[in-house]
Design a protein around this motif. Structure first.
Motif, short mmCIF file in Angstrom:
data_model
loop_
_atom_site.label_atom_id
_atom_site.label_comp_id
_atom_site.label_asym_id
_atom_site.label_seq_id
_atom_site.Cartn_x
_atom_site.Cartn_y
_atom_site.Cartn_z
N SER A 6 -5.99 -10.94 -3.71
CA SER A 6 -5.92 -10.84 -5.16
C SER A 6 -4.74 -9.93 -5.50
N GLU A 7 -4.68 -9.54 -6.76
CA GLU A 7 -3.57 -8.68 -7.20
C GLU A 7 -3.60 -7.33 -6.50
N ASN A 8 -4.79 -6.89 -6.09
CA ASN A 8 -4.88 -5.58 -5.43
C ASN A 8 -5.48 -5.66 -4.03
N VAL A 9 -5.51 -6.84 -3.44
CA VAL A 9 -5.99 -7.00 -2.06
C VAL A 9 -5.01 -7.90 -1.30
N GLU A 10 -4.58 -7.46 -0.12
CA GLU A 10 -3.68 -8.23 0.74
C GLU A 10 -4.33 -8.33 2.12
N LEU A 11 -4.36 -9.53 2.69
CA LEU A 11 -4.95 -9.75 4.01
C LEU A 11 -3.87 -10.09 5.02
N LYS A 12 -3.91 -9.44 6.19
CA LYS A 12 -2.94 -9.69 7.26
C LYS A 12 -3.70 -9.93 8.56
N GLU A 13 -3.37 -11.01 9.24
CA GLU A 13 -4.03 -11.27 10.52
C GLU A 13 -3.58 -10.28 11.58
N ILE A 14 -2.27 -9.97 11.59
CA ILE A 14 -1.71 -9.01 12.55
C ILE A 14 -0.72 -8.12 11.81
N TYR A 15 -0.35 -7.02 12.44
CA TYR A 15 0.67 -6.14 11.87
C TYR A 15 2.06 -6.74 12.08
N THR A 16 2.87 -6.77 11.02
CA THR A 16 4.29 -7.14 11.11
C THR A 16 5.09 -6.12 10.28
N PRO A 17 6.38 -5.96 10.57
CA PRO A 17 7.20 -5.01 9.80
C PRO A 17 7.22 -5.29 8.30
N ASP A 18 6.95 -6.54 7.90
CA ASP A 18 6.94 -6.88 6.47
C ASP A 18 5.84 -6.15 5.70
N LEU A 19 4.94 -5.51 6.41
CA LEU A 19 3.87 -4.76 5.75
C LEU A 19 4.44 -3.71 4.80
N LYS A 20 5.63 -3.20 5.11
CA LYS A 20 6.26 -2.17 4.28
C LYS A 20 6.44 -2.68 2.85
N LYS A 21 6.80 -3.97 2.71
CA LYS A 21 7.01 -4.53 1.38
C LYS A 21 5.72 -4.47 0.55
N GLU A 22 4.58 -4.76 1.21
CA GLU A 22 3.31 -4.75 0.50
C GLU A 22 2.96 -3.33 0.05
N VAL A 23 3.24 -2.35 0.90
CA VAL A 23 2.97 -0.95 0.56
C VAL A 23 3.80 -0.55 -0.65
N VAL A 24 5.10 -0.89 -0.61
CA VAL A 24 6.00 -0.58 -1.73
C VAL A 24 5.50 -1.25 -3.01
N ALA A 25 5.12 -2.52 -2.93
CA ALA A 25 4.68 -3.26 -4.11
C ALA A 25 3.44 -2.63 -4.73
N PHE A 26 2.45 -2.27 -3.91
CA PHE A 26 1.24 -1.64 -4.44
C PHE A 26 1.55 -0.28 -5.06
N ALA A 27 2.41 0.51 -4.40
CA ALA A 27 2.76 1.83 -4.91
C ALA A 27 3.50 1.74 -6.24
N ASN A 28 4.27 0.65 -6.43
CA ASN A 28 5.04 0.48 -7.67
C ASN A 28 4.23 -0.17 -8.78
N THR A 29 3.05 -0.69 -8.45
CA THR A 29 2.26 -1.39 -9.47
C THR A 29 0.98 -0.59 -9.73
N ASN A 30 -0.16 -1.13 -9.39
CA ASN A 30 -1.43 -0.46 -9.71
C ASN A 30 -2.22 -0.06 -8.48
N GLY A 31 -1.54 0.00 -7.33
CA GLY A 31 -2.25 0.34 -6.11
C GLY A 31 -2.98 -0.87 -5.55
N GLY A 32 -3.54 -0.73 -4.34
CA GLY A 32 -4.28 -1.83 -3.73
C GLY A 32 -4.67 -1.51 -2.30
#
Length: 428
Positions: A6-32
């Motif tokens: 959802s807007e504040n939930v992200e699911l990842k099967e495994i860790y990838t470096p792209d995870l940083k983008k999700e962290v940045v996006a949540f920090a810049n929006t409403n968290g998640g």
């Protein structure tokens, strides 16, 4: 309970470096919350090396995201259906925009949450986040460009034996407390995005261009280049009192210097347009964007009142002894024209401030006499002219040139020297 993105939930099967983008996006929006070990459809896969992945996540957040976001994140190991998964909680940050350090403050480095995806933020959105976080002061806001160099600025500081250490750059406001370059840093850097546009016109209007150029680089480089360019066109006229010769410039050098300094120090850099310098045969105009600060009238400025729009920039110029005291620029310009027939003008309108420096040697022509202007402009480049100069300048024959020169002599516009083949004409 099965989890879904959802807007504040992200699911990842495994860790990838792209995870940083999700962290940045949540920090810049409403968290998640980001769950690692769960497929997009909510099926729990679990992780065999959860401790190692937690360390990877912690290192990635610490080393690759700016400003520091670790304090707004929490990494924990949880069990679902007897399987280990990682729950990464990201709070909305207080120093937005957060960005990937290797990309910088631009869309490729700044992400926001949009529905169930993390999308690059637009430049307007980035500016809005900076303004909301840092306030309305342009020079205090974080620069969108972080890859800055300071060759010109360092040279100017070294000439004045002033320190240019990282500590001093923080004190000057070039670096923020967390070592991010500010817009103040951008202005004094070699990558300064603002410029000065310089144009020279033939006559008293904009009908005919003689020269134009755009001055770029650090504002110190622009200041130096602008003064040198004006100086090139600032003709010198010699006057004699008995046997004593006095050389006077068309535009008092101190007035030019003060007008340039005022335009650079006090303009509103939130506007992206250039500072404008227009040189005509009878005047020099310098137009800076922004006008006087809100609440400051032109009358108050004329009296010497001052409220710097860019306080850190004004303080730096004062420290570098480029300006002596706040609020003295206009009075110095006025004093340069004391006792002269022509006087400077100052105009303040919404969004712009214009200084008009009259040419102290320009002749004020009547409408009837404006036809002589092309001939008078020959004196911009030479002290004496001949009949053949007039013929070439306005494309007329010798008889017409002689009659025109006689008219100008009778009107007192020029003076004749010598006779016969050696006849020359000078400004009266």
């Amino acid at each position: 309970m099965k989890l879904y993105e959802s807007e504040n939930v992200e699911l990842k099967e495994i860790y990838t470096p792209d995870l940083k983008k999700e962290v940045v996006a949540f920090a810049n929006t409403n968290g998640g919350t980001i769950y690692i070990g769960i497929q997009d459809n909510g099926h729990i896969m679990g992780l065999d090396n959860a401790d190692f992945v937690m360390q990877q996540i912690s290192n990635a957040i610490r080393d690759n995201i700016r400003p520091e976001i670790s304090m707004f994140t929490n990494i924990e190991l949880v069990q679902k259906e007897d399987k280990n998964i990682i729950k990464l909680t990201v709070q909305q940050g207080t120093k937005k925009p957060y960005y990937l350090s290797d990309k910088g403050l631009k869309p490729s480095g700044v992400y926001v949450r949009s529905g169930t995806t993390s999308a690059p933020a637009s430049e307007d959105a980035i500016r809005m986040m900076i303004k909301m976080t840092d306030g309305d002061s342009f020079e205090n806001n974080r620069s969108l460009i972080q890859d800055l160099t300071f060759t010109s600025f360092s040279k100017e500081m070294n000439l004045r034996q002033l320190e240019i250490s990282q500590v001093q750059m923080r004190n000057l406001g070039i670096l923020s407390g967390d070592d991010i370059y500010t817009n103040m840093g951008l202005l004094v850097s070699d990558q300064c995005k603002h410029s000065i546009k310089f144009a020279v016109f033939q006559g008293t209007d904009k009908l005919v261009f003689k020269d134009r150029k755009e001055l770029t680089g650090s504002i110190f480089e622009q200041l130096t280049d602008a003064f040198k360019t004006i100086d090139f066109y600032n003709s010198t006229k010699a006057t004699f009192h008995d046997l004593l010769r006095t050389d006077e410039r068309d535009y008092p050098e101190d007035a030019v210097r003060e007008a340039l300094l005022n335009a650079i120090v006090h303009r509103d850099y939130a506007f992206s347009g250039s500072t404008i310098i227009n040189l005509y045969s009878d005047r020099l105009e310098i137009i800076s964007l922004g006008g006087l600060v809100s609440g400051m009238s032109l009358e108050a400025a004329m009296l010497g009142a001052s409220q710097p729009r860019n306080e850190k920039l004004a303080s730096l110029f004062y420290r570098m002894k480029l300006i002596e005291a706040y609020g003295t620029g206009i009075s110095k310009i006025i004093s340069c024209y004391k006792g002269l027939a022509v006087q400077p003008k100052f105009e303040n309108v919404e969004g712009a401030f214009r200084v008009i420096l009259p040419n102290t040697h320009a002749q004020v022509l009547s409408v009837e006499d404006e036809k002589y202007l092309p001939i008078l402009q020959l004196f911009d480049k030479q002290t004496e002219i001949t009949r053949s100069d007039v013929e070439e300048a306005i494309g007329i024959g010798s008889t017409h040139a002689v009659n025109t020169l006689k008219e100008m002599l009778s009107k007192g516009l020029i003076k004749k020297i010598g006779g016969g083949r050696l006849t020359r004409y000078v400004m009266k």
